[in-house]
Write a protein that holds these residues in place. Structure first.
Motif, mmCIF file in Angstrom:
data_model
loop_
_atom_site.group_PDB
_atom_site.id
_atom_site.type_symbol
_atom_site.label_atom_id
_atom_site.label_comp_id
_atom_site.label_asym_id
_atom_site.label_seq_id
_atom_site.Cartn_x
_atom_site.Cartn_y
_atom_site.Cartn_z
ATOM 1 N N ARG A 27 -8.036 3.086 -12.142
ATOM 2 C CA ARG A 27 -7.428 2.538 -10.941
ATOM 3 C C ARG A 27 -7.674 1.036 -10.944
ATOM 4 O O ARG A 27 -8.815 0.583 -11.047
ATOM 5 N N LEU A 28 -6.602 0.283 -10.815
ATOM 6 C CA LEU A 28 -6.689 -1.161 -10.966
ATOM 7 C C LEU A 28 -6.607 -1.859 -9.618
ATOM 8 O O LEU A 28 -5.972 -1.358 -8.675
ATOM 9 N N PRO A 29 -7.217 -3.031 -9.508
ATOM 10 C CA PRO A 29 -7.103 -3.795 -8.259
ATOM 11 C C PRO A 29 -5.693 -4.323 -8.076
ATOM 12 O O PRO A 29 -4.909 -4.419 -9.022
ATOM 13 N N LEU A 30 -5.363 -4.667 -6.845
ATOM 14 C CA LEU A 30 -4.084 -5.284 -6.537
ATOM 15 C C LEU A 30 -4.191 -6.794 -6.742
ATOM 16 O O LEU A 30 -5.257 -7.378 -6.559
ATOM 17 N N THR A 31 -3.095 -7.404 -7.133
ATOM 18 C CA THR A 31 -3.068 -8.860 -7.156
ATOM 19 C C THR A 31 -3.065 -9.367 -5.709
ATOM 20 O O THR A 31 -2.851 -8.599 -4.757
ATOM 21 N N ALA A 32 -3.273 -10.665 -5.540
ATOM 22 C CA ALA A 32 -3.265 -11.231 -4.188
ATOM 23 C C ALA A 32 -1.910 -11.022 -3.520
ATOM 24 O O ALA A 32 -1.830 -10.734 -2.317
ATOM 25 N N THR A 33 -0.834 -11.152 -4.288
ATOM 26 C CA THR A 33 0.500 -10.925 -3.732
ATOM 27 C C THR A 33 0.641 -9.483 -3.256
ATOM 28 O O THR A 33 1.130 -9.219 -2.157
ATOM 29 N N GLN A 34 0.197 -8.545 -4.062
ATOM 30 C CA GLN A 34 0.288 -7.136 -3.678
ATOM 31 C C GLN A 34 -0.579 -6.843 -2.454
ATOM 32 O O GLN A 34 -0.197 -6.040 -1.600
ATOM 33 N N GLN A 35 -1.748 -7.470 -2.373
ATOM 34 C CA GLN A 35 -2.603 -7.241 -1.210
ATOM 35 C C GLN A 35 -1.913 -7.677 0.075
ATOM 36 O O GLN A 35 -1.976 -6.990 1.102
ATOM 37 N N GLY A 36 -1.230 -8.831 0.024
ATOM 38 C CA GLY A 36 -0.495 -9.282 1.194
ATOM 39 C C GLY A 36 0.624 -8.325 1.568
ATOM 40 O O GLY A 36 0.841 -8.038 2.752
ATOM 41 N N ILE A 37 1.330 -7.809 0.578
ATOM 42 C CA ILE A 37 2.403 -6.845 0.832
ATOM 43 C C ILE A 37 1.832 -5.561 1.418
ATOM 44 O O ILE A 37 2.382 -4.978 2.364
ATOM 45 N N TRP A 38 0.711 -5.107 0.866
ATOM 46 C CA TRP A 38 0.079 -3.870 1.337
ATOM 47 C C TRP A 38 -0.332 -3.994 2.799
ATOM 48 O O TRP A 38 -0.112 -3.092 3.607
ATOM 49 N N ILE A 39 -0.928 -5.130 3.167
ATOM 50 C CA ILE A 39 -1.346 -5.341 4.551
ATOM 51 C C ILE A 39 -0.134 -5.360 5.476
ATOM 52 O O ILE A 39 -0.135 -4.753 6.554
ATOM 53 N N ALA A 40 0.914 -6.063 5.059
ATOM 54 C CA ALA A 40 2.128 -6.130 5.882
ATOM 55 C C ALA A 40 2.714 -4.739 6.101
ATOM 56 O O ALA A 40 3.210 -4.420 7.188
ATOM 57 N N GLU A 41 2.651 -3.897 5.081
ATOM 58 C CA GLU A 41 3.201 -2.546 5.204
ATOM 59 C C GLU A 41 2.357 -1.687 6.141
ATOM 60 O O GLU A 41 2.882 -0.797 6.819
ATOM 61 N N GLN A 42 1.049 -1.940 6.196
ATOM 62 C CA GLN A 42 0.217 -1.209 7.143
ATOM 63 C C GLN A 42 0.593 -1.560 8.584
ATOM 64 O O GLN A 42 0.569 -0.703 9.479
ATOM 65 N N LEU A 43 0.966 -2.828 8.797
ATOM 66 C CA LEU A 43 1.284 -3.292 10.144
ATOM 67 C C LEU A 43 2.685 -2.880 10.583
ATOM 68 O O LEU A 43 2.906 -2.583 11.759
ATOM 69 N N SER A 44 3.631 -2.863 9.644
ATOM 70 C CA SER A 44 5.029 -2.554 9.984
ATOM 71 C C SER A 44 5.619 -1.619 8.941
ATOM 72 O O SER A 44 6.437 -2.034 8.110
ATOM 73 N N PRO A 45 5.222 -0.352 8.934
ATOM 74 C CA PRO A 45 5.716 0.574 7.896
ATOM 75 C C PRO A 45 7.240 0.680 7.908
ATOM 76 O O PRO A 45 7.852 0.922 8.950
ATOM 77 N N GLY A 46 7.834 0.457 6.750
ATOM 78 C CA GLY A 46 9.272 0.618 6.609
ATOM 79 C C GLY A 46 10.097 -0.600 6.980
ATOM 80 O O GLY A 46 11.217 -0.752 6.505
ATOM 81 N N VAL A 47 9.576 -1.467 7.831
ATOM 82 C CA VAL A 47 10.344 -2.648 8.264
ATOM 83 C C VAL A 47 9.543 -3.917 8.025
ATOM 84 O O VAL A 47 9.721 -4.917 8.718
ATOM 85 N N SER A 48 8.672 -3.901 7.044
ATOM 86 C CA SER A 48 7.831 -5.059 6.752
ATOM 87 C C SER A 48 8.590 -6.168 6.055
ATOM 88 O O SER A 48 8.110 -7.295 5.965
ATOM 89 N N GLY A 49 9.777 -5.847 5.539
ATOM 90 C CA GLY A 49 10.533 -6.820 4.763
ATOM 91 C C GLY A 49 10.312 -6.677 3.277
ATOM 92 O O GLY A 49 10.756 -7.520 2.497
ATOM 93 N N TYR A 50 9.635 -5.615 2.850
ATOM 94 C CA TYR A 50 9.284 -5.447 1.440
ATOM 95 C C TYR A 50 9.917 -4.210 0.814
ATOM 96 O O TYR A 50 9.374 -3.646 -0.121
ATOM 97 N N HIS A 51 11.062 -3.791 1.326
ATOM 98 C CA HIS A 51 11.842 -2.730 0.687
ATOM 99 C C HIS A 51 13.067 -3.377 0.042
ATOM 100 O O HIS A 51 13.853 -4.043 0.716
ATOM 101 N N ASP A 52 13.227 -3.184 -1.246
ATOM 102 C CA ASP A 52 14.349 -3.761 -1.989
ATOM 103 C C ASP A 52 15.403 -2.673 -2.190
ATOM 104 O O ASP A 52 15.131 -1.639 -2.812
ATOM 105 N N THR A 53 16.605 -2.898 -1.660
ATOM 106 C CA THR A 53 17.664 -1.894 -1.713
ATOM 107 C C THR A 53 18.791 -2.349 -2.633
ATOM 108 O O THR A 53 19.291 -3.469 -2.500
ATOM 109 N N ALA A 54 19.167 -1.498 -3.569
ATOM 110 C CA ALA A 54 20.310 -1.751 -4.448
ATOM 111 C C ALA A 54 21.338 -0.651 -4.213
ATOM 112 O O ALA A 54 20.990 0.530 -4.128
ATOM 113 N N VAL A 55 22.598 -1.042 -4.123
ATOM 114 C CA VAL A 55 23.689 -0.090 -3.940
ATOM 115 C C VAL A 55 24.682 -0.301 -5.076
ATOM 116 O O VAL A 55 25.177 -1.418 -5.282
ATOM 117 N N LEU A 56 24.955 0.756 -5.823
ATOM 118 C CA LEU A 56 25.879 0.704 -6.953
ATOM 119 C C LEU A 56 27.077 1.602 -6.672
ATOM 120 O O LEU A 56 26.907 2.769 -6.322
#
Length: 451
Positions: A27-56
């Motif tokens: 199990r590996l540590p998160l980078t600083a960028t990932q840690q920030g994303i992880w915290i944001a997702e805890q605060l706003s699950p699903g609407v944190s701004g970190y879901h990338d959607t592609a439509v084909l």
């Protein structure tokens, strides 16, 4: 002699296998960028701004079994698609044993053509906002929507904990190449190093630690003397809480883009650098200031082999564009070049630690600035796979963590301003886009006169 060489070779092979087994189970540590994303997702699950959607959109005969197998192939190739984040003793760690999701399926064949578009948008919106179970994984989902026998739409949502703008293209190209091989019973395409992403992660975490311990975060903070940087954008309404954003295109003719590209290259800049400078000039003129600080994601892919990796291989850097009177568009292009090159010298420094070094800052989505600039690397071109045509659709369901951002495609043409829907009036955002387009035209015209 040969026996000794064979023994040594066997021991080396076994040592390498053991190393791979250890890395696979670790199990590996998160980078600083990932840690920030992880915290944001805890605060706003699903609407944190970190879901990338592609439509084909897929037109033509689709082999659904080949597509299902292609997803399995892509998951086997890309370690990030097997990632989940487990909290251990209060610390988030990433493990690479997440299960494979089933590709969901919806059949809209019985729905009238006039309402299909709205139904597809609804399905994409639901997929984009449904929270991921970060601990259980997986951190991606896919839904195939059948419109008719030869018309399908694929909705793919990937969490930014395992992806970035560059990876968006890596994943789509990988998926389509594996689909092509499966549908034709052809040999599979070449794949990147199986442990490449985890090797990169370990190197990045060590690099971040060294940068912080060496005082480089404090040094970068010292370059941002007026942070936190907040642009009082005209027409902005801070009371609107939702971050669902809209894109406003820049009204720039293709010929102007062509001349602007030449202008940038004459100044020793890329179009991204030139547009960053012009964006900074417009912000400075709007606020009356002399510095525009923009948050910019940077791809950390200088090492050999990283171009084909999928994962969260980014850092955010503060780009400080200095605008001193009487700076005009041509000078702003050079200012953008200098600002980007300066920022890239500190790509090893975690953005989170720069924010900490700035001292007590107001609570906000981004504690350093409320404006950003990004280079978006997603494929835009139509792809032919035999009788099947696959066409990426415009970005949708983007939740922005800034009040305003400039999104620049690979060739600059088609650059857009993004802003949260509820925070700007449509008239103000169009006016801002028109003013930026005027600056692009002025920079192009000035360069053309000098040729």
């Amino acid at each position: 002699m040969n026996q000794r060489l064979d023994d040594r070779r066997a021991r080396l092979v076994e040592a390498l296998r053991a190393q791979r087994r250890t890395l696979a189970s670790e199990r590996l540590p998160l980078t600083a960028t990932q840690q920030g994303i992880w915290i944001a997702e805890q605060l706003s699950p699903g609407v944190s701004g970190y879901h990338d959607t592609a439509v084909l959109r897929m037109d033509g005969p689709l082999d659904t079994e080949a597509l299902r197998l292609a997803f399995g192939d892509a998951r086997a190739v890309h370690e990030a698609m097997r990632c989940r984040v487990v909290e251990t003793d209060g610390e988030p760690l990433q493990s690479f044993d997440a299960p494979a999701p089933d590709v969901a399926y919806s059949d809209l064949g019985a729905v009238g053509p006039q309402t299909r578009g709205a139904r597809v948008e609804r399905l994409a919106a639901l997929a984009a906002t449904e929270p991921f179970d970060l601990e259980a994984g997986p951190l991606w989902r896919a839904r195939l929507v059948r419109l008719s026998a030869d018309e399908h739409v694929l909705i793919l949502v990937v969490h930014h904990l395992i992806s970035d703008g560059w990876s968006h293209g890596v994943l789509l190209r990988s998926l389509l190449s594996h689909y092509a091989a499966r549908s034709r019973n052809a040999p599979p395409p070449a794949v990147p190093d199986g442990d490449g992403y985890r090797t990169w992660l370990l190197h990045r975490v060590a690099q971040e630690r060294a940068a912080v311990e060496g005082g480089r975060a404090r040094h970068v903070a010292g370059l941002l003397s007026h942070a936190p940087y907040r642009v009082p954008l005209p027409g902005r309404d801070d009371r609107a809480g939702d971050r669902l954003s809209v894109a406003v295109g820049l009204p720039v003719a293709q010929r102007t883009w062509t001349v602007f590209d030449r202008a940038c290259r004459r100044a020793g800049a890329t179009p991204y650098m030139g547009l960053t400078g012009l964006f900074g000039l417009l912000l400075a003129r709007t606020t009356g200031g002399r510095t525009a600080v923009l948050a910019s994601p940077v791809a950390l892919r200088a090492a050999p082999g990283t171009a084909d990796l999928m994962g969260c291989l980014i850092n955010v850097v503060p780009v400080a564009v200095r605008i001193l009177p009487p700076t005009g568009p041509a000078q702003a292009v050079a200012a953008g070049r200098d600002a980007v090159l300066t920022a890239l010298r500190y790509a090893d420094v975690p953005y989170r630690d720069v924010a900490r070094a700035l001292g007590p800052l107001p609570t906000a989505d981004d504690p350093v600035t409320n404006v950003g600039v990004e280079e978006f690397n997603a494929p835009e071109e139509r792809v032919r796979l035999g009788d099947l045509t696959v066409e990426p659709q415009p970005r949708g369901q983007v939740r922005l963590r800034h009040d305003l951002a400039l999104s620049i495609p690979r060739n600059a043409t088609g650059a857009q301003l993004l802003h949260p829907v509820g925070r700007w009036s449509p008239g103000e955002s169009r006016s801002f886009a028109e003013r930026l387009a005027e600056l692009i035209g002025e920079a192009a015209t000035a360069s053309a006169r000098d040729e």
